[in-house]
Each structure stands twice: as C-alpha cells, then as structure tokens.
Design a protein around this motif. Structure first.
Motif, PDB file in Angstrom:
ATOM      1  N   TYR A  22       0.819  -1.214   0.000  1.00  0.00           N
ATOM      2  CA  TYR A  22       0.000   0.000   0.000  1.00  0.00           C
ATOM      3  C   TYR A  22       0.851   1.263   0.000  1.00  0.00           C
ATOM      4  N   ARG A  25       6.532   3.616   3.353  1.00  0.00           N
ATOM      5  CA  ARG A  25       6.676   4.539   4.475  1.00  0.00           C
ATOM      6  C   ARG A  25       7.930   5.383   4.238  1.00  0.00           C
ATOM      7  N   THR A 103      -2.582  -0.816   6.946  1.00  0.00           N
ATOM      8  CA  THR A 103      -1.682   0.319   7.195  1.00  0.00           C
ATOM      9  C   THR A 103      -0.411  -0.101   7.904  1.00  0.00           C
ATOM     10  N   VAL A 329      -5.056   4.194   2.592  1.00  0.00           N
ATOM     11  CA  VAL A 329      -3.996   3.485   3.307  1.00  0.00           C
ATOM     12  C   VAL A 329      -2.622   3.979   2.847  1.00  0.00           C
ATOM     13  N   PHE A 332      -1.840   7.130   4.655  1.00  0.00           N
ATOM     14  CA  PHE A 332      -1.406   6.843   6.033  1.00  0.00           C
ATOM     15  C   PHE A 332       0.060   6.425   6.061  1.00  0.00           C
ATOM     16  N   ARG A 333       0.422   5.540   5.149  1.00  0.00           N
ATOM     17  CA  ARG A 333       1.797   5.037   5.155  1.00  0.00           C
ATOM     18  C   ARG A 333       2.780   6.136   4.745  1.00  0.00           C
ATOM     19  N   VAL A 339      -2.527   4.061  13.272  1.00  0.00           N
ATOM     20  CA  VAL A 339      -3.984   4.034  13.322  1.00  0.00           C
ATOM     21  C   VAL A 339      -4.433   3.803  14.766  1.00  0.00           C
TER      22      VAL A 339
END
Length: 388
Positions: A22, A25, A103, A329, A332-333, A339
C-alpha cells in the motif's frame, strides 16, 4: 525517459511497494534498495509467515479479541444488545481491523492480496433475514480469506462454500428440496470460478442449485449437511452426472475449481489487479498454465505474475488508479501514521463509495480506474487529502 526504457532500480522498488503493498513509508525505498533490492523484498512477501509482524498482531489481539475466537465463542462473547437486532461492536470493529492491518502490517503483499480475495469471495455484514452477520463476517475474514490466501484456490473455494457467512449472504442456507434458491450456485459459477458466459446455461445453474441443497449451518453457526432438505436423485451439471448427497456437492466444487476456464478467469482477474486493467493476453495465458500445472497453488500463481517481464515493464508502471481504500492506506503510510482508531476513516471510505465489508453487490468492489473516477468520489478524496 523513453517510454520503453527499463525501469531504474529505484523505480522498480517504488513499483513493487505501490503495487504489491500500500505504498512506502518514509525511508522504505532506500531501505529496500540497501537490503537486496525489489526481488529480495518480494521473496519475503511471498512467504508472509517468515516476516515479523509481532507488534501489529499484539495490537490486533488487544483491540479485537474475536480475531482468535471460534465462531460459537464469538457469538457468545458478543451478544446482540437487549432491544437490539444487530451487534454494533463487531459491525464497527471488523472494518477497523482491516484498515489497521493494511496500514501497519509488514506483510504488505498479504494485505493487498487479501483485499483481492475479499472482493472475489465477497460477503457483507448488514442484518438480513433476521440474522446478524457481524459474527460470521469477522470469522470469515480470518478463516476463509486470510487463512487460505497463499494456499490452493480450491481450498479457499471449499472454505467459502462451507462458511455460514457465504451461506447467509447468498441464501444457500435456506435452499432445500422443492424450494431451491439459485443465488449461490449462480454466483459460484459466474463470480467465483468459471466467469460469466462460459458455456454453461440456466439448466446447469439449476442442477448445481439442487446439488447444493441442504448445505446450511446449525445454531452454533457450524456447517451442517441436512440430508432431509437435499434434493434427491442424480444431477447433471456441465456434461457430468453428479450423485446425490454431500459428496456430490464436494465433487461439484472440485470440478469447478479445477476447470480450465476457472484457471483463465482467476488468472485474468489477478493480472488485471496486479499489472494492468487490461492485462496482456500472453501473460494471462502463462499464468493460467501455471494455475493448472500447480493445481491452483496461489503462491506460484502470484510468483508467475510478479516475476514476469510484463509486471516490471514501463508500460505498466504507475498505470493502476488507486481505489479509495488503497489511496487512503497509502496516505497513512506516506505520512508514517499510526492508526489509533480508524472509525472516522472508515466513515470517509463509506462516503467515497468503498465501505469495508459493506458492498451490496456480490461482485465486490472493482479495482479498475473507471469505477472510481466519478467526480463526487474524487471530490471527497481531494477533501480528505486536504484535511489529512
């Protein structure tokens, strides 16, 4: 950069982190480059149990104890509230658990491929026919989708066919002799195995429906075969005689799982999901051959796709449009988010049209670009990005 030029090492890493995960990071691209490159990362992802995910598993079990429960225990531990008709805690927690895993998990390809199978063997959890499906949907995600995502296709098909979540969702639990319900048999052929318009007819659907009469579950949500509700006599499906009884249903599932049209249908869907909305026919053919040769060994099927020249071609670099779930997602990463709850984000996903475990159509959510380029959906996406 020329259109046909090979991807650079950095682009290859970006490609696999976005297509088989996804998204990266902060710092992950450099980390993958420094530890063997994209192929080393992929080899680990194809063996997800070898990847340490202890911190995520700890968080999951702390927040969602039902993840490790058997179905009767889930039912007893999460009773429907007095004067209520649904289990609100599970209804809220299942989507949040899916979001948290996608995530936070280091097993990124497992999360991506579970999302594929979640839509292929689609069930939902609204209340229907007086039965709360939150109990069964929670168990289904863990023990049908996640447990079998790297096994044999036929094992996942069998697990799905026997699970009360699917028996409820497509009404097969009430299908009995003289009062057939064709929903499950039709979707079993059209969506789960052969694909639409693949040289079977309405009589085949009806006969398969009869084969699967009596497949139901008991008060503890355990599968049962009710012989008294089973249509007697031999059935005739796609040119084959199928004996009466539970064994006939098992035979029919095995026949569909091993059919060459099933191999092609599943391979084409996977190639569209991982490579391109319109996958190269030559790739689909090779993947289907691998499917048949390995008796539907899904790990080998994934490997055939990922290590193909087509997967790492510049023509297929950054061509997939992210669904609302994938996009959220990934955001978020990219921001290195943790989360804490996920409830508000699940609400945003609902407004974007991709509410987790709440798809009304048994097709599941589509991953092709045209399904998600509606201006209303995009406006919600842009608003979410601005607020994030």
């Amino acid at each position: 950069m020329l259109v046909g030029a090979p991807l650079s090492d950095r682009e290859k890493v970006l490609h696999v982190l976005n297509r088989l995960g996804y998204g990266p990071r902060p710092g992950q691209v450099e980390q993958v480059l420094a530890t063997g490159g994209w192929s080393s990362w992929v080899d680990k992802q194809l063996d997800p149990d070898s990847i340490d995910d202890g911190s995520v598993n700890y968080e999951l079990e702390k927040r969602f104890p039902w993840i490790r429960m058997a179905l009767p225990q889930i039912k007893n531990s999460y009773p429907i509230p007095e004067n209520g008709y649904a289990q609100p805690q599970l209804r809220n927690e299942l989507p949040r658990s899916v979001l948290l895993r996608a995530t936070m998990s280091n097993r990124q390809f497992k999360e991506v491929i579970c999302e594929f199978w979640r839509n292929h063997f689609c069930v939902d959890q609204p209340l229907r026919n007086g039965t709360d499906r939150s109990w069964t949907a929670c168990h289904y995600d863990e023990h049908v989708i996640r447990e079998h995502a790297f096994g044999k296709f036929k094992e996942m098909l069998f697990a799905s066919a026997h699970h009360p979540a699917m028996l409820q969702y497509l009404d097969n639990y009430s299908s009995r002799a003289g009062a057939w319900n064709e929903n499950y048999a039709r979707e079993l052929m059209e969506l789960h195995t052969l694909g639409a318009d693949q040289k079977y007819n309405e009589r085949d659907v009806l006969e398969l429906t009869k084969v699967l009469t009596g497949w139901s579950y008991d008060g503890n949500l355990q599968f049962i075969f009710n012989a008294q509700q089973h249509e007697p006599g031999t059935k005739f499906v796609m040119g084959r005689n199928i004996a009466k009884g539970y064994g006939g249903g098992q035979y029919a599932l095995g026949m569909l799982a091993g059919h060459k049209r099933t191999a092609t249908f599943i391979s084409e869907k996977l190639c569209a999901y991982l490579v391109n909305d319109v996958p190269p026919p030559a790739l689909v053919d090779r993947v289907a051959n691998t499917f048949r040769r390995t008796d539907g060994d899904l790990t080998q099927v994934y490997r055939e796709i990922i290590y193909s020249p087509e997967f790492m071609s510049r023509a297929n670099f950054r061509v997939k449009f992210k669904t609302p779930f994938e996009y959220t997602v990934s955001a978020f990463r990219a921001t290195d988010a943790w989360v804490e709850d996920g409830g508000s984000t699940c609400g945003v996903l609902a407004r974007m049209g991709q509410s987790i475990y709440n798809c009304e159509d048994p097709t599941g959510y589509f991953d092709q670009a045209e399904a998600w380029m509606d201006s209303g959906v995009l406006t919600t996406r842009w608003d979410y990005s601005w607020k994030l």
